[in-house]
Motif scaffolding. Structure first.
Motif, PDB file in Angstrom:
ATOM      1  N   ALA A 138      14.282  -8.448   1.929  1.00  0.00           N
ATOM      2  CA  ALA A 138      13.667  -9.771   1.970  1.00  0.00           C
ATOM      3  C   ALA A 138      14.368 -10.584   3.050  1.00  0.00           C
ATOM      4  O   ALA A 138      15.595 -10.731   3.018  1.00  0.00           O
ATOM      5  CB  ALA A 138      13.790 -10.454   0.616  1.00  0.00           C
ATOM      6  N   ASP A 183       9.293 -14.850  -1.316  1.00  0.00           N
ATOM      7  CA  ASP A 183       8.410 -14.148  -2.254  1.00  0.00           C
ATOM      8  C   ASP A 183       9.162 -13.189  -3.180  1.00  0.00           C
ATOM      9  O   ASP A 183       8.555 -12.596  -4.079  1.00  0.00           O
ATOM     10  CB  ASP A 183       7.352 -13.345  -1.478  1.00  0.00           C
ATOM     11  N   VAL A 210       3.375  -8.024   3.603  1.00  0.00           N
ATOM     12  CA  VAL A 210       4.443  -7.028   3.591  1.00  0.00           C
ATOM     13  C   VAL A 210       4.323  -6.144   4.830  1.00  0.00           C
ATOM     14  O   VAL A 210       3.217  -5.850   5.296  1.00  0.00           O
ATOM     15  CB  VAL A 210       4.395  -6.159   2.303  1.00  0.00           C
ATOM     16  N   ARG A 244       2.471 -13.554   0.554  1.00  0.00           N
ATOM     17  CA  ARG A 244       2.520 -12.201  -0.021  1.00  0.00           C
ATOM     18  C   ARG A 244       2.128 -11.119   0.995  1.00  0.00           C
ATOM     19  O   ARG A 244       1.472 -10.151   0.665  1.00  0.00           O
ATOM     20  CB  ARG A 244       1.620 -12.090  -1.257  1.00  0.00           C
ATOM     21  N   ILE A 302       9.600  -8.046   3.179  1.00  0.00           N
ATOM     22  CA  ILE A 302       8.808  -9.175   2.696  1.00  0.00           C
ATOM     23  C   ILE A 302       9.555 -10.458   3.001  1.00  0.00           C
ATOM     24  O   ILE A 302      10.726 -10.446   3.387  1.00  0.00           O
ATOM     25  CB  ILE A 302       8.534  -9.070   1.178  1.00  0.00           C
ATOM     26  N   MET A 306       4.212 -12.248   7.134  1.00  0.00           N
ATOM     27  CA  MET A 306       4.717 -11.951   5.789  1.00  0.00           C
ATOM     28  C   MET A 306       4.503 -13.114   4.815  1.00  0.00           C
ATOM     29  O   MET A 306       4.816 -12.982   3.634  1.00  0.00           O
ATOM     30  CB  MET A 306       6.204 -11.591   5.848  1.00  0.00           C
ATOM     31  N   PHE A 346       1.154  -7.372  -2.953  1.00  0.00           N
ATOM     32  CA  PHE A 346       1.336  -7.774  -1.557  1.00  0.00           C
ATOM     33  C   PHE A 346       0.263  -7.102  -0.694  1.00  0.00           C
ATOM     34  O   PHE A 346      -0.217  -6.018  -1.018  1.00  0.00           O
ATOM     35  CB  PHE A 346       2.728  -7.386  -1.046  1.00  0.00           C
TER      36      PHE A 346
END
Length: 482
Positions: free
Chosen positions: A113, A195, A141, A139, A191, A136, A166
């Protein structure tokens, strides 16, 4: 001038006989220069990109959320100007699967993340050549191409991570510090850090790694590293510096360079054995020429100088050709192997230190292995022109013994120079002598084993067996080298 002119004349008339000498030195020097240059090129390329590999100047990591003390100290250093930028990333291994419940398949991945400013150095590249953190948001990815193949998904389809769905927005082609062959539990998935909490993965028992990536002004990096290590001595955090990574890479590659150069040195020593054999045969063929020189007033010292100059010239020429050979091989490496990674370009080429070391070792080895056979020139007398005389071999020759000892000692020093350690040099030299002794003995046993064929009816076989066991033959040396 007499010595120089005689050396030139000897080379001009005998160069065909000495071509093996030249080839032995060239191949050995080429091996050392090639191996050292390649390792040094890779090391320099990786060291130049060490910041990019770490994605920061300093990285503070922990398996638990950072304590107030850690965050407060980092904030103080940021306020003092010793930290230019900071970003926090979170990594953890987890399972992902298609959001479509009809697809009953899952894969282990390494989830990262990241915030909008990631990375501080280098860049994340997607297969379409772009990277926007905005992709990103909401949601989104990013995934590696192998994950798409494993899950049979495409860009725009949904992926279930933890409790959250996602949308796949891009395919990662490279990521700083990720494409260097490091061990990983699964494919990379990225991500937005905002999130992550919605996935429910930051629960008790999760194997989470929290990371603070810091950008530090160049002159302050070392001092800040020491200060933070002292300040966090009682905290469960680890601090890594791109300089430490650079030093570790340098140490590892230095060890690899020394090890591989020993491989080249062994090749050169085998060539040196060939040099010794060629020199011994060459002297046998020059007995009458040396006797004539002594008849017209040349001293043994002058004659030795003639052949030493000749050996020096061949050593220099062989080393020069070995460097050219190494350059040709290195030019072919990118075509054969490609780049080490997708985002670090290695500029393969000859390095000055490798050239100097290879040429120096080639010259020294050619002299060491040729010197002892050359000492036989002292025993050639003018009387061999009138009657056949063998060189004195049974008498103990103190000069030859001292020269052999000095050559062996010098060779040990050369090995230590290449290995970077006298202990390694002693072990290698001892092992080499033991193996050489075993191989020489095995060759002697083989020659002795075929002696019954001396009495065979076959003319060719009978004379072949007698030839390999005759006095003065090079059978033992040839079998040892092969």
């Amino acid at each position: 001038m007499f010595v120089v002119l005689m050396a030139i004349r000897e080379l001009r008339s005998s160069w065909r006989r000495l071509i093996i000498f030249f080839a032995c030195i060239s191949i050995g020097v080429g091996s050392i220069v090639t191996l050292r240059s390649v390792i040094q090129s890779v090391r320099n390329g990786l060291a130049h990109e060490s910041r990019t590999m770490l994605s920061a100047d300093l990285v503070i990591s922990s398996n638990d959320p950072f304590t107030e003390e850690v965050l407060k100290r980092v904030a103080v250093e940021e306020g003092n100007g010793r930290i230019s930028q900071k970003i926090e990333t979170i990594e953890l291994p987890t399972m992902v699967r298609p959001a479509d419940k009809n697809r009953d398949i899952a894969r282990m991945v390494e989830l990262r993340a990241v915030p909008p400013k990631f990375p501080l150095y280098g860049s994340v590249e997607l297969e379409d050549g772009s990277y926007l953190h905005a992709s990103m948001k909401d949601r989104g990815v990013l995934v590696k191409p192998e994950l798409l193949a494993q899950l049979n998904l495409n860009i725009g389809e949904s992926l279930l991570i933890g409790n959250e769905t996602f949308i796949i927005r891009g395919v990662i082609s490279s990521e700083p510090g990720r494409d260097m062959g490091a061990f990983s539990l699964g494919s990379r998935v990225m991500i937005d850090v905002e999130d992550l909490s919605a996935t429910g993965l930051l629960s008790f028992g999760s194997r989470v790694s929290y990371q603070l990536l810091l950008q530090v002004p160049e002159p302050l990096a070392d001092k800040l590293l020491v200060d933070l290590q002292e300040a966090f001595a009682n905290e469960f955090v680890r601090i890594r510096s791109y300089r430490r990574a650079d030093n570790r890479i340098g140490e590892n590659f230095q060890q690899a360079e020394n090890y591989l150069s020993l491989t080249g040195l062994v090749i050169l020593i085998l060539g040196g054995i060939g040099v010794s054999s060629v020199t011994r045969v060459f002297i046998q063929q020059k007995i009458k020429s040396v006797a004539i020189l002594k008849c017209v007033g040349a001293t043994t010292r002058q004659i030795l100088r003639v052949y030493i100059v000749q050996i020096l010239f061949l050593g220099i020429a062989g080393s020069f050709f070995g460097v050219i050979l190494a350059g040709f091989v290195i030019e072919m490496i990118p075509l054969l192997l490609g780049e080490v990674s997708q985002f670090i370009e290695i500029d393969y080429g000859l390095t000055l230190s490798a050239i100097l070391q290879g040429a120096s070792v080639g010259l020294v080895v050619s002299l060491l292995f040729a010197l002892v056979p050359l000492l036989a020139l002292r025993h050639i007398k003018p009387s061999v022109l009138l009657r056949q005389e063998a060189l004195e071999k049974n008498r103990i020759d103190l000069v030859r013994l001292v020269a052999t000892t000095a050559a062996a000692s010098m060779l040990l020093i050369v090995v230590a120079w290449q290995a970077g350690s006298f202990q390694v040099a002693f072990i290698l030299t001892t092992g080499f002598l033991v193996v050489a002794g075993l191989l020489y003995t095995a060759g002697a046993i083989l020659v002795r084993a075929v002696q019954p064929f001396r009495h065979t009816r076959s003319f060719a076989l009978r004379h072949a067996v007698r030839h390999i066991s005759r006095s003065g033959s090079q059978t033992g040396v040839v079998l040892l080298v092969v």
